[in-house]
Design a protein around this motif. Sequence first.
Motif, PDB file in Angstrom:
ATOM      1  N   ASP A 215       0.817  -1.217   0.000  1.00  0.00           N
ATOM      2  CA  ASP A 215       0.000   0.000   0.000  1.00  0.00           C
ATOM      3  C   ASP A 215       0.850   1.266   0.000  1.00  0.00           C
ATOM      4  OD1 ASP A 215      -2.190  -1.547   0.050  1.00  0.00           O
ATOM      5  OD2 ASP A 215      -2.792  -1.111   2.111  1.00  0.00           O
ATOM      6  N   TYR A 216       1.975   1.224   0.744  1.00  0.00           N
ATOM      7  CA  TYR A 216       2.715   2.481   0.875  1.00  0.00           C
ATOM      8  C   TYR A 216       3.327   2.934  -0.440  1.00  0.00           C
ATOM      9  CZ  TYR A 216       6.505  -0.882   1.779  1.00  0.00           C
ATOM     10  OH  TYR A 216       7.373  -1.935   1.717  1.00  0.00           O
ATOM     11  N   GLN A 218       1.704   2.846  -3.248  1.00  0.00           N
ATOM     12  CA  GLN A 218       0.607   3.636  -3.814  1.00  0.00           C
ATOM     13  C   GLN A 218       0.579   5.033  -3.163  1.00  0.00           C
ATOM     14  OE1 GLN A 218      -3.441   2.588  -2.837  1.00  0.00           O
ATOM     15  NE2 GLN A 218      -4.032   2.751  -4.980  1.00  0.00           N
ATOM     16  N   THR A 219       0.786   5.063  -1.851  1.00  0.00           N
ATOM     17  CA  THR A 219       0.832   6.355  -1.166  1.00  0.00           C
ATOM     18  C   THR A 219       1.913   7.245  -1.766  1.00  0.00           C
ATOM     19  OG1 THR A 219       0.256   5.154   0.834  1.00  0.00           O
ATOM     20  CG2 THR A 219       0.927   7.432   1.109  1.00  0.00           C
ATOM     21  N   LEU A 220       3.081   6.654  -2.036  1.00  0.00           N
ATOM     22  CA  LEU A 220       4.181   7.444  -2.582  1.00  0.00           C
ATOM     23  C   LEU A 220       3.790   8.056  -3.923  1.00  0.00           C
ATOM     24  CD1 LEU A 220       7.097   5.000  -1.763  1.00  0.00           C
ATOM     25  CD2 LEU A 220       6.491   7.068  -0.537  1.00  0.00           C
ATOM     26  N   LEU A 225       5.454  11.825  -5.846  1.00  0.00           N
ATOM     27  CA  LEU A 225       6.913  11.725  -5.830  1.00  0.00           C
ATOM     28  C   LEU A 225       7.412  11.224  -7.185  1.00  0.00           C
ATOM     29  CD1 LEU A 225       7.646  10.188  -2.329  1.00  0.00           C
ATOM     30  CD2 LEU A 225       7.667  12.577  -3.022  1.00  0.00           C
ATOM     31  N   PRO A 227       9.648   9.017  -9.828  1.00  0.00           N
ATOM     32  CA  PRO A 227       9.973   7.584  -9.769  1.00  0.00           C
ATOM     33  C   PRO A 227      11.296   7.293  -9.085  1.00  0.00           C
ATOM     34  CG  PRO A 227       9.353   8.240 -12.001  1.00  0.00           C
ATOM     35  CD  PRO A 227       9.378   9.487 -11.197  1.00  0.00           C
ATOM     36  N   ARG A 229      12.574   8.775  -6.552  1.00  0.00           N
ATOM     37  CA  ARG A 229      12.399   8.829  -5.104  1.00  0.00           C
ATOM     38  C   ARG A 229      11.639   7.592  -4.627  1.00  0.00           C
ATOM     39  NH1 ARG A 229      14.733  10.410  -0.515  1.00  0.00           N
ATOM     40  NH2 ARG A 229      13.212  10.148   1.127  1.00  0.00           N
ATOM     41  N   VAL A 232      14.006   4.813  -4.203  1.00  0.00           N
ATOM     42  CA  VAL A 232      14.741   4.829  -2.932  1.00  0.00           C
ATOM     43  C   VAL A 232      13.944   4.079  -1.861  1.00  0.00           C
ATOM     44  CG1 VAL A 232      15.590   6.311  -1.074  1.00  0.00           C
ATOM     45  CG2 VAL A 232      15.956   6.979  -3.453  1.00  0.00           C
ATOM     46  N   HIS A 233      12.631   4.327  -1.828  1.00  0.00           N
ATOM     47  CA  HIS A 233      11.785   3.636  -0.854  1.00  0.00           C
ATOM     48  C   HIS A 233      11.767   2.130  -1.122  1.00  0.00           C
ATOM     49  CE1 HIS A 233       9.660   6.899   1.384  1.00  0.00           C
ATOM     50  NE2 HIS A 233      10.105   7.611   0.368  1.00  0.00           N
ATOM     51  N   LYS A 236      15.102   0.563   0.014  1.00  0.00           N
ATOM     52  CA  LYS A 236      15.303   0.444   1.464  1.00  0.00           C
ATOM     53  C   LYS A 236      14.395  -0.633   2.055  1.00  0.00           C
ATOM     54  CE  LYS A 236      16.100   2.860   5.709  1.00  0.00           C
ATOM     55  NZ  LYS A 236      15.813   4.000   6.574  1.00  0.00           N
ATOM     56  N   ASN A 237      13.223  -0.813   1.466  1.00  0.00           N
ATOM     57  CA  ASN A 237      12.333  -1.851   1.971  1.00  0.00           C
ATOM     58  C   ASN A 237      12.772  -3.246   1.559  1.00  0.00           C
ATOM     59  OD1 ASN A 237       9.742  -1.038   3.476  1.00  0.00           O
ATOM     60  ND2 ASN A 237      10.012   0.580   1.969  1.00  0.00           N
ATOM     61  N   LEU A 310      18.842  -1.000   8.922  1.00  0.00           N
ATOM     62  CA  LEU A 310      17.968  -0.679   7.784  1.00  0.00           C
ATOM     63  C   LEU A 310      16.500  -0.761   8.149  1.00  0.00           C
ATOM     64  CD1 LEU A 310      19.843  -2.411   4.875  1.00  0.00           C
ATOM     65  CD2 LEU A 310      19.231  -0.011   4.993  1.00  0.00           C
ATOM     66  N   PRO A 312      13.848  -0.488  11.026  1.00  0.00           N
ATOM     67  CA  PRO A 312      13.653  -0.085  12.428  1.00  0.00           C
ATOM     68  C   PRO A 312      12.739  -1.031  13.195  1.00  0.00           C
ATOM     69  CG  PRO A 312      12.366   1.300  10.946  1.00  0.00           C
ATOM     70  CD  PRO A 312      13.263   0.448  10.089  1.00  0.00           C
ATOM     71  N   ARG A 313      12.002  -1.889  12.458  1.00  0.00           N
ATOM     72  CA  ARG A 313      11.078  -2.772  13.174  1.00  0.00           C
ATOM     73  C   ARG A 313      11.795  -3.922  13.859  1.00  0.00           C
ATOM     74  NH1 ARG A 313       7.348  -3.674   8.177  1.00  0.00           N
ATOM     75  NH2 ARG A 313       9.430  -3.531   7.322  1.00  0.00           N
TER      76      ARG A 313
END
Lengths: 317, 334
Positions: A215-216, A218-220, A225, A227, A229, A232-233, A236-237, A310, A312-313
Motif C-alpha cells: 500500500d505504501y 501507492q501512497t508514494l 513523488l 519515480p 524517489r 529509494v523507498h 530500502k524496503n 535498515l 527499524p522494526r
Amino acid sequence: MLLYLARRILYTLPIAVGVSIVCFLLIHLAPGDPLSAVIPEGASPEVVAQIKTAYGFDQPLPIQYLNWIWRAVHGDFGMSIMTRRPVMSEVAPAVVNTMILAMAAVLLGFGFGILLGLIAGYTSGSLVDRAVTAISVTGVSVPHYWLGMVLIVIFAVHLGVLPAMGMGAQGSQTFALDWVSLRHLILPACAMAVIPAGIIARSVRGTVIEVLKQDYVQTLFAKGLPPQRVFVHVVKNAAPTVLAIMGLQFAQLLGGSILVETVFSWPGTGFLLNSAIFTRDLPILQGTILVLSMFFVTINLIVDLMQSVLDPRIKRA
Amino acid sequence: MQKIAVEIPTKTTQPLIDVRDLSVRFVSRDLDIRVVNGVSFSLEAGGALCILGESGSGKSVTLRALMRLLPPTAQLGGDIVIAGINVKSLPAQDLRSIRGRLISMIFQEPMTALDPVFTIGTQIAESVVFHDRVSYSAGRQRALELLELVQIPSAKRRLDAYPHELSGGLRQRAMIAMALACRPKVLLADEPTTALDATVQIQILLLMRELQRELGMATIIVTHDLGVACEVADDMAVMYAGRFVETGSSTDVMEKPRHPYTLGLLKSTVHGGMRGAELDPIPGAPPDLADLPPGCAFAPRCPKHEPQCDGQMPAMVEVSRAHYARCVRLNEPA
C-alpha cells in the motif's frame, strides 16, 4: 545501540565455540591416521608412541581440543605436517588470495544480480522479466567448476586472450593491482560469480515485486513523488531481505571454492584445503576450516547488524 | 530538478471539482467490468462531499479516479476537471505535479499506507521537498508545523518516529499531516476511520472537519459508515453498483431519503435516534458488476420492486431543491 551490539556479539560466542568443536571433531571422524604420513615405514612401536606424544595425540580428545583452541586463539595453529611451517603462515596468504577472488566475484555477481533482479522486478510479467528469470535459473543450475573449465577452453585455449591458471606471472602467490594479476582474476571470478548472481537476481526480483505491491508504494505515487524517489523507498524496503541472502552468499564465496580454485590453480583456501586433504595435513585442515567458519559467523553477525540499521522494526532492545 | 509541469490556476469560474459522466472500466485479457458508470458531481472550494456505499459499489475507484491512481488496466471515460485542469487527459508524467499538490489522499489503513522503514518526518518532508522545491531541512521544519497542526503531542519527538512506533490514531494524524503537506485544494479520504477504534474515529473526524474549514479545502470522503457520513459532510451521494442513486445535502438524504437503497441503508445500520428500533438488513448481495441487470441495479433486492424497474435504468430526478434520486417510483408516497 551499543548495548544491542554487545548483546549480538555475546550471542555469537556460543556459536563460535560450537563451530570450533565441530571443526576439531570432524577431522577425527575422517578415516585414516594423520600420523601415517610422518611416521617412517617400519618404525618401532616406541618411535610411533614418541611421535604421538610429540604431536599430542596421546591425550584424551577434550584435552586435545582445549590445547588446540587455546593455541588457536593466540594465532598458533601448529605446524603443517607436510611443509613443517607454521599453519598460520600457510593459511594467512591463502585467506588473502581467496578474499581477493571472493571480492571480485561479489562485485561481479552481486552487481549483475542486483541489476537483473531490479529490472525483472520492475517489469514483472513482461518478456524481459521472463528472460532474466531464465538467465538466473541457468546461472544457479550451472556447476561452477564445469563453467570454469568451459571458460578456460574458450578464452585460454581457443582465443588465447586470458591466462588459464595461477594468479600472476611465474606462479606468483601474491596479488598485485596490475594488469597481469587482473587478467588472471577474470576467469575464476566469472566462474565464481555465476551462482550468486543467479540467486541474488531471483531474490531481488521477488522482493521488489513484493514491495511494489504494498500500500505504501501507492501512497508514494499519490504524493506525486518522482519515480527515482519511489525507487529509494523500494530499495530500502527490499534491502533487509536481500541483504540476508547476500550475506550467506558472500560467506560462501569467502569460504572459497575447492573446485574452482583447483580448476584455476588459484592459491586460496580451497586450493590449500584440497592439497591438505590429499596429504592428510591435519593441522592445515583444522586451521583453514576454523578460520573460514569464523568468517562465516562474523559475516552473519554483520548482516544481522546491518539489517537492524535498515529496518527499524527489528527490535534493538 | 524537473520543471513544474502543470500550473495550478488560483481562480476559475467553474466549480473547483467538476466531474461529468465519469466511468471506469477494468479491462484485461479475461476481464471487462464497468466499476463506475456515469458519475457526475461538482464541488466548490470548502465543500465536503461524502460518498456512501457498500463494498464494491465503486466508491473507492471513483475517488482514486480523481487523481488517476488506478492500475494500468483501468480505462477512464467522461470528464474530470479540477481547478480548471483537465485531470482525465493529463499526460502521465504531469500527474506527478498535481498529486499531493492540488489533490491529496488519506488512505484507510495508515499502518500499511505509510512506509515502515522511513520516519514520519522524512515521509512528510519528502513531499514538501519535491513539490515546493525547498531544502530537506526546510521540509522537516514544515513537517513539524504539520504535526502540530494535526495535534500530535510532542510533535518534535514524533518527527523521528517510525510508523510502527505510533498508535493507530497518531498514525492516521500523521497520514493527514502528510496529505496536507503541500496545501492541497482538494483532500480525498478513503475510509479514513475504518481501521481505527471507535473512540479515536470521532477525534479524527473532528480534526478533519476542523482542518477542512480552517484551510478551506474541498473534501471528498468515501465511507460505508453512516455515522461518519453525517459527521463530516455537507453533501452526500449514495452509490450503488457504480452509479449515484441519491444525492443531496446530508440533512435531506439522511432525514428524507427517497431511494429505497438509501432507506435500506438507514434501516440496516445503527445510528442516532434508533434506540429500541429493529435493525432491518437489506436482503441479497450487491450485484455482479460484470453482469448488471438491464434496469435498476438495485431492483433484485428492492422491497418496492415492480415490473417497470427491470426495463431501463431510471434517470436522476430532482425530488426537492438540490436533492436527486434515481428511482421510477419516486412519485409515490414513501
